[in-house]
Design a protein around this motif. Structure first.
Motif, short mmCIF file in Angstrom:
data_model
loop_
_atom_site.label_atom_id
_atom_site.label_comp_id
_atom_site.label_asym_id
_atom_site.label_seq_id
_atom_site.Cartn_x
_atom_site.Cartn_y
_atom_site.Cartn_z
N VAL A 1 20.05 44.20 23.16
CA VAL A 1 21.29 43.69 22.59
C VAL A 1 21.40 44.13 21.14
O VAL A 1 20.56 43.77 20.30
CB VAL A 1 21.34 42.15 22.67
CG1 VAL A 1 22.66 41.62 22.11
CG2 VAL A 1 21.15 41.69 24.11
N ASP B 1 17.51 44.11 28.91
CA ASP B 1 18.67 44.58 28.17
C ASP B 1 18.37 44.53 26.68
O ASP B 1 17.74 43.58 26.19
CB ASP B 1 19.88 43.69 28.48
CG ASP B 1 21.17 44.26 27.94
OD1 ASP B 1 21.42 45.46 28.13
OD2 ASP B 1 21.94 43.50 27.32
N THR C 1 26.25 36.33 20.06
CA THR C 1 26.80 37.39 20.89
C THR C 1 26.48 37.13 22.36
O THR C 1 25.57 36.36 22.67
CB THR C 1 26.26 38.77 20.45
OG1 THR C 1 26.94 39.79 21.16
CG2 THR C 1 24.78 38.89 20.69
N THR C 2 27.25 37.74 23.20
CA THR C 2 26.99 37.67 24.65
C THR C 2 26.87 39.10 25.17
O THR C 2 27.40 40.04 24.58
CB THR C 2 28.11 36.94 25.41
OG1 THR C 2 29.34 37.62 25.20
CG2 THR C 2 28.22 35.50 24.98
N ALA C 3 26.19 39.22 26.28
CA ALA C 3 26.08 40.52 26.94
C ALA C 3 26.09 40.30 28.44
O ALA C 3 25.59 39.29 28.94
CB ALA C 3 24.78 41.22 26.52
N TYR D 1 17.81 45.81 17.47
CA TYR D 1 18.12 45.36 18.82
C TYR D 1 17.18 44.23 19.21
O TYR D 1 15.99 44.28 18.92
CB TYR D 1 17.92 46.49 19.84
CG TYR D 1 18.88 47.64 19.68
CD1 TYR D 1 20.08 47.64 20.37
CD2 TYR D 1 18.57 48.71 18.86
CE1 TYR D 1 20.97 48.70 20.24
CE2 TYR D 1 19.45 49.76 18.71
CZ TYR D 1 20.65 49.75 19.40
OH TYR D 1 21.52 50.80 19.25
#
Length: 156
Positions: free
Chosen positions: A130, A128, A114-116, A82
């Motif tokens: 990820v 966060d 990637t996006t979050a 992560y």
């Protein structure tokens, strides 16, 4: 004592209107109201339209959300798959921000982007984690660096 009889008819042709009927009814009420003298001293008040409350527009209009900032706290590794990102909300209200992150190998090749979406309270920061999706566990050790776009886009 005066007795009035109201008669009306409709031809079905669309002549006349409701306002004609209501004014006749109103006139009939006026003629029933005593003007004094002997007889019934009770006076009937004409129905009055009560004012309808209207909603007044709010004096405060919601301002458009400003974008936040994203800062990489730690990159993903084979020990911890992560990446940790901190997103800051500069707005006076809670918002959700989309942040973009790229995982690269030692040669600078992008392994995955990637996006979050991160919900952040007003004037606060949220952290966060990820997850790296789409990379097999055997490839986690190839991640040399993580890059986060410093601009976190305000969604809503």
């Amino acid at each position: 004592m005066v007795v009035l009889a109201l008669t009306g008819f409709s031809s079905g042709c669309g002549h006349g209107s409701r306002s004609d009927a209501s004014s006749s009814e109103s006139d009939a009420q006026d003629s029933r109201t005593p003007t004094g003298g002997s007889g019934d001293d009770t006076q009937r008040a004409r129905p009055t339209d009560s004012p309808t409350p209207t909603a007044s527009p709010s004096s405060e209009t919601a301002q458009p959300l400003k974008d936040g900032t994203a800062v990489l706290v730690s990159c993903a590794s084979s020990d911890d798959p992560y990446a940790t990102v901190e997103v800051r909300n500069p707005n006076e209200r809670d918002a959700v921000f989309t942040m973009k992150m790229t995982f690269k190998d030692a040669h600078g090749f992008t392994m995955i982007t990637t996006t979050a979406q991160v919900p952040v309270p007003a004037k606060d920061t949220a952290t966060d984690r990820v997850a790296i999706a789409g990379i097999g566990t055997g490839h986690l050790d190839q991640i040399a660096r993580c890059e986060v776009n410093p601009r976190a886009t305000a969604d809503w």
